[in-house]
Design a protein around this motif. Structure first.
Motif, PDB file in Angstrom:
ATOM      1  N   GLY A 116       1.527  10.647   6.961  1.00  0.00           N
ATOM      2  CA  GLY A 116       1.496  10.080   5.623  1.00  0.00           C
ATOM      3  C   GLY A 116       2.012  11.249   4.725  1.00  0.00           C
ATOM      4  O   GLY A 116       2.560  11.136   3.836  1.00  0.00           O
ATOM      5  N   GLU A 117       1.897  12.549   5.116  1.00  0.00           N
ATOM      6  CA  GLU A 117       2.605  13.420   4.512  1.00  0.00           C
ATOM      7  C   GLU A 117       4.109  13.437   4.692  1.00  0.00           C
ATOM      8  O   GLU A 117       4.711  13.830   3.844  1.00  0.00           O
ATOM      9  CB  GLU A 117       2.036  14.965   5.036  1.00  0.00           C
ATOM     10  CG  GLU A 117       0.616  15.239   4.329  1.00  0.00           C
ATOM     11  CD  GLU A 117       0.355  15.451   3.213  1.00  0.00           C
ATOM     12  OE1 GLU A 117       0.923  16.372   2.467  1.00  0.00           O
ATOM     13  OE2 GLU A 117      -0.127  14.779   2.432  1.00  0.00           O
ATOM     14  N   ALA A 118       4.513  13.200   5.871  1.00  0.00           N
ATOM     15  CA  ALA A 118       6.053  12.912   5.684  1.00  0.00           C
ATOM     16  C   ALA A 118       6.524  11.992   4.837  1.00  0.00           C
ATOM     17  O   ALA A 118       7.653  12.087   4.171  1.00  0.00           O
ATOM     18  CB  ALA A 118       6.373  12.747   7.385  1.00  0.00           C
ATOM     19  N   LEU A 119       5.631  10.722   5.007  1.00  0.00           N
ATOM     20  CA  LEU A 119       5.910   9.532   4.079  1.00  0.00           C
ATOM     21  C   LEU A 119       6.197  10.329   2.597  1.00  0.00           C
ATOM     22  O   LEU A 119       7.102   9.480   1.946  1.00  0.00           O
ATOM     23  CB  LEU A 119       5.025   8.487   4.266  1.00  0.00           C
ATOM     24  CG  LEU A 119       5.223   7.379   3.308  1.00  0.00           C
ATOM     25  CD1 LEU A 119       6.514   6.514   3.684  1.00  0.00           C
ATOM     26  CD2 LEU A 119       4.052   6.403   3.435  1.00  0.00           C
ATOM     27  N   LYS A 120       5.439  10.739   2.186  1.00  0.00           N
ATOM     28  CA  LYS A 120       5.377  11.253   0.607  1.00  0.00           C
ATOM     29  C   LYS A 120       6.615  11.966   0.421  1.00  0.00           C
ATOM     30  O   LYS A 120       7.490  11.928  -0.629  1.00  0.00           O
ATOM     31  CB  LYS A 120       4.046  12.078   0.277  1.00  0.00           C
ATOM     32  CG  LYS A 120       2.809  11.648   0.386  1.00  0.00           C
ATOM     33  CD  LYS A 120       1.929  12.624   0.239  1.00  0.00           C
ATOM     34  CE  LYS A 120       0.517  12.044   0.236  1.00  0.00           C
ATOM     35  NZ  LYS A 120      -0.743  13.074  -0.054  1.00  0.00           N
ATOM     36  N   LEU A 121       6.937  12.964   1.378  1.00  0.00           N
ATOM     37  CA  LEU A 121       8.436  13.759   1.485  1.00  0.00           C
ATOM     38  C   LEU A 121       9.585  12.945   1.247  1.00  0.00           C
ATOM     39  O   LEU A 121      10.435  13.004   0.555  1.00  0.00           O
ATOM     40  CB  LEU A 121       8.581  14.834   2.358  1.00  0.00           C
ATOM     41  CG  LEU A 121       7.329  16.080   2.044  1.00  0.00           C
ATOM     42  CD1 LEU A 121       7.133  16.574   3.577  1.00  0.00           C
ATOM     43  CD2 LEU A 121       7.455  16.705   1.037  1.00  0.00           C
ATOM     44  N   VAL A 122       9.459  11.816   2.003  1.00  0.00           N
ATOM     45  CA  VAL A 122      10.596  10.921   2.398  1.00  0.00           C
ATOM     46  C   VAL A 122      10.822  10.124   1.106  1.00  0.00           C
ATOM     47  O   VAL A 122      11.717  10.030   0.528  1.00  0.00           O
ATOM     48  CB  VAL A 122      10.307   9.948   3.548  1.00  0.00           C
ATOM     49  CG1 VAL A 122      11.372   8.781   3.347  1.00  0.00           C
ATOM     50  CG2 VAL A 122      10.616  10.909   4.697  1.00  0.00           C
ATOM     51  N   CYS A 123       9.688   9.794   0.596  1.00  0.00           N
ATOM     52  CA  CYS A 123       9.800   9.080  -0.598  1.00  0.00           C
ATOM     53  C   CYS A 123      10.112   9.723  -1.872  1.00  0.00           C
ATOM     54  O   CYS A 123      10.817   9.261  -2.836  1.00  0.00           O
ATOM     55  CB  CYS A 123       8.246   8.079  -0.789  1.00  0.00           C
ATOM     56  SG  CYS A 123       8.178   6.765   0.197  1.00  0.00           S
ATOM     57  N   TRP A 124       9.695  10.914  -1.980  1.00  0.00           N
ATOM     58  CA  TRP A 124      10.152  11.862  -3.001  1.00  0.00           C
ATOM     59  C   TRP A 124      11.730  12.168  -2.866  1.00  0.00           C
ATOM     60  O   TRP A 124      12.186  11.830  -4.015  1.00  0.00           O
ATOM     61  CB  TRP A 124       9.556  13.202  -2.738  1.00  0.00           C
ATOM     62  CG  TRP A 124      10.222  14.257  -3.737  1.00  0.00           C
ATOM     63  CD1 TRP A 124       9.704  14.123  -5.340  1.00  0.00           C
ATOM     64  CD2 TRP A 124      10.973  15.266  -3.619  1.00  0.00           C
ATOM     65  NE1 TRP A 124      10.710  15.365  -5.776  1.00  0.00           N
ATOM     66  CE2 TRP A 124      11.427  16.044  -4.781  1.00  0.00           C
ATOM     67  CE3 TRP A 124      11.669  15.808  -2.142  1.00  0.00           C
ATOM     68  CZ2 TRP A 124      12.256  17.083  -4.725  1.00  0.00           C
ATOM     69  CZ3 TRP A 124      12.438  16.937  -2.242  1.00  0.00           C
ATOM     70  CH2 TRP A 124      12.957  17.451  -3.494  1.00  0.00           C
ATOM     71  N   ILE A 125      12.340  12.345  -1.716  1.00  0.00           N
ATOM     72  CA  ILE A 125      13.748  12.355  -1.638  1.00  0.00           C
ATOM     73  C   ILE A 125      14.322  11.053  -2.036  1.00  0.00           C
ATOM     74  O   ILE A 125      15.255  11.013  -2.846  1.00  0.00           O
ATOM     75  CB  ILE A 125      14.224  12.745  -0.258  1.00  0.00           C
ATOM     76  CG1 ILE A 125      13.791  14.222   0.116  1.00  0.00           C
ATOM     77  CG2 ILE A 125      15.580  12.559  -0.104  1.00  0.00           C
ATOM     78  CD1 ILE A 125      13.960  14.513   1.471  1.00  0.00           C
ATOM     79  N   ASN A 126      13.978   9.964  -1.529  1.00  0.00           N
ATOM     80  CA  ASN A 126      14.256   8.679  -2.145  1.00  0.00           C
ATOM     81  C   ASN A 126      14.545   8.421  -3.689  1.00  0.00           C
ATOM     82  O   ASN A 126      15.322   8.109  -4.275  1.00  0.00           O
ATOM     83  CB  ASN A 126      13.465   7.571  -1.529  1.00  0.00           C
ATOM     84  CG  ASN A 126      13.809   7.047   0.212  1.00  0.00           C
ATOM     85  OD1 ASN A 126      14.699   7.864   0.649  1.00  0.00           O
ATOM     86  ND2 ASN A 126      12.706   6.583   0.636  1.00  0.00           N
ATOM     87  N   ALA A 127      13.383   8.790  -4.130  1.00  0.00           N
ATOM     88  CA  ALA A 127      13.093   8.423  -5.617  1.00  0.00           C
ATOM     89  C   ALA A 127      14.256   9.788  -6.446  1.00  0.00           C
ATOM     90  O   ALA A 127      14.878   8.961  -6.974  1.00  0.00           O
ATOM     91  CB  ALA A 127      11.731   9.044  -5.983  1.00  0.00           C
ATOM     92  N   ARG A 128      14.305  10.891  -6.025  1.00  0.00           N
ATOM     93  CA  ARG A 128      15.107  11.877  -6.666  1.00  0.00           C
ATOM     94  C   ARG A 128      16.418  11.440  -6.595  1.00  0.00           C
ATOM     95  O   ARG A 128      17.528  11.717  -7.248  1.00  0.00           O
ATOM     96  CB  ARG A 128      14.722  13.260  -6.200  1.00  0.00           C
ATOM     97  CG  ARG A 128      13.380  13.718  -6.761  1.00  0.00           C
ATOM     98  CD  ARG A 128      13.487  14.037  -8.420  1.00  0.00           C
ATOM     99  NE  ARG A 128      12.247  14.212  -8.916  1.00  0.00           N
ATOM    100  CZ  ARG A 128      11.330  13.624  -9.739  1.00  0.00           C
ATOM    101  NH1 ARG A 128      11.742  12.581 -10.228  1.00  0.00           N
ATOM    102  NH2 ARG A 128      10.288  14.133 -10.257  1.00  0.00           N
ATOM    103  N   GLU A 129      16.888  10.850  -5.316  1.00  0.00           N
ATOM    104  CA  GLU A 129      18.090  10.616  -4.943  1.00  0.00           C
ATOM    105  C   GLU A 129      18.823   9.757  -5.737  1.00  0.00           C
ATOM    106  O   GLU A 129      20.125   9.644  -6.389  1.00  0.00           O
ATOM    107  CB  GLU A 129      18.273  10.172  -3.372  1.00  0.00           C
ATOM    108  CG  GLU A 129      19.773  10.162  -3.072  1.00  0.00           C
ATOM    109  CD  GLU A 129      19.962   9.628  -1.372  1.00  0.00           C
ATOM    110  OE1 GLU A 129      21.275   9.933  -1.247  1.00  0.00           O
ATOM    111  OE2 GLU A 129      18.536   9.411  -0.818  1.00  0.00           O
TER     112      GLU A 129
END
Length: 355
Positions: A116-129
């Motif tokens: 769950g925490e990993a998913l947040k970080l992955v989606c943060w990178i996706n969004a900012r990218e």
């Protein structure tokens, strides 16, 4: 302790570096790319996991002062960041491994306590990218290539990631929409309306579900399989070779990719909708077979199934599954799964197939 810094891939002509999720003769390669000369003792499924192994075991060659990659993605970024932030990387090793698995293979497993925490970080990178730069494979529509443009992405994320890693909720506004979509889709994957049929002899899993889902949800129940046939309501279909067959997996043997052209031809002989079955080359990262797939850009192909139109076929679900399963059973007859296929072997194999 060696103080490392990131350099653009082009500088490998002049200096040696640790090469992450890429290949180059001028340095230490830590990459799961097929055929990469990664040291055997650190082999793993993702490039980031290889980096973390290398750091934990103090692999010879890590004294190089530079780190590089020829493209930006989550797996490669995690590997590069880990080499530049040794102590934090080893403190968060399992979380970083989960990030790389979700980002590269799209296999979310919420049974893992850190997923769950990993998913947040992955989606943060996706969004900012997407917000600050361009989406994955978006460089094909820009005047400069990915290898030239990606250092700007690395500069931003290498600067900002440590802060977000400490508390992803600081950036909740960036990731919450995509995380919510993934979690809703993950729930849908376990509803009675979703049906799975597995064919382990050919590495195929068939998913039957009402509507397309985000990849992180869609592939959440495909671990251990390399071909996914998604069947949506209204006779809408997509077949995809997962990225697990583009790289060298360290955890399990795989079957080689098989040319999708003969399968497309068989389906076109049955298709009466007016649409045409098209296919990607087996050397693409995630080749798709679908109706009108040749009209997709690389960005659209990589994007989630929810973001593209999937046309209705005249072929029934039952007939489509029968054709697909029979095709791969025939193609894989006499071929045993194994590790470390070369692209040369895979291409030569196509010439001998009984198709």
């Amino acid at each position: 302790m060696t103080k490392r810094r990131f350099i653009p891939f082009s500088e490998l002509k002049h200096r040696k570096a640790i090469v992450v999720d890429s290949m180059h003769p001028n340095g230490l390669v830590l990459s799961h790319w097929r055929g990469a000369p990664t040291p055997a003792e650190v082999r793993d499924n993702t490039s980031a996991a290889m980096v973390l192994h290398a750091l934990r075991f103090n692999l010879p060659g890590l004294d190089l002062p530079y780190v590089t990659a020829n493209h930006f993605d989550i797996d490669g970024f995690v590997g590069v960041w880990s080499l530049l932030n040794l102590e934090l990387a080893l403190e968060n090793e399992e979380l970083l491994r989960q990030m790389a698995l979700i980002g590269d293979f799209r296999e979310l497993d919420l049974n893992h306590p850190l997923a769950g925490e990993a998913l947040k970080l992955v989606c943060w990178i996706n969004a900012r990218e997407k917000q600050l730069f361009y989406p994955p494979f978006g460089a094909e529509q820009l005047p400069e290539p990915e290898v030239t443009l990606c250092p700007k992405k690395f500069a931003y994320f290498l600067r900002e990631f440590g802060r977000v890693l400490q508390d992803p909720n600081w950036e909740k506004a960036a990731w919450e929409e995509e995380v919510g979509e993934v979690l809703l889709g993950y729930r849908d994957m376990y509803k009675p309306t979703t049906k799975l049929s597995r064919h382990p002899d050919i590495g195929l899993v068939v998913l039957q579900l009402p509507e397309p889902l985000h990849y992180y949800a869609l592939f959440s129940r495909t671990q251990g399989f390399d071909i996914v046939l998604s069947c949506y309501s209204g006779n809408r279909y997509e077949l995809e070779y997962k990225y697990t067959t583009w790289v060298d997996l360290g955890s399990r043997p795989t079957l080689p990719r098989i040319n999708l052209a003969p399968l497309a031809a068989r389906l076109n002989a049955l298709e009466t909708s007016g649409h045409t079955w098209t296919y990607d080359a087996i050397t693409e990262t995630g080749p798709l077979l679908r109706l009108n797939g040749d009209k997709l850009t690389q960005v659209e192909t990589y994007d989630n199934p929810t973001a593209r139109i999937i046309h209705a076929s005249s072929i029934s679900v039952e007939e489509l599954q029968e054709v697909v399963v029979n095709y791969f059973r025939t193609a894989y007859q006499g071929i045993e799964p194994r590790t470390f296929w070369t692209w040369k072997e895979i291409k030569e194999l196509q010439l001998a197939l009984p198709l």
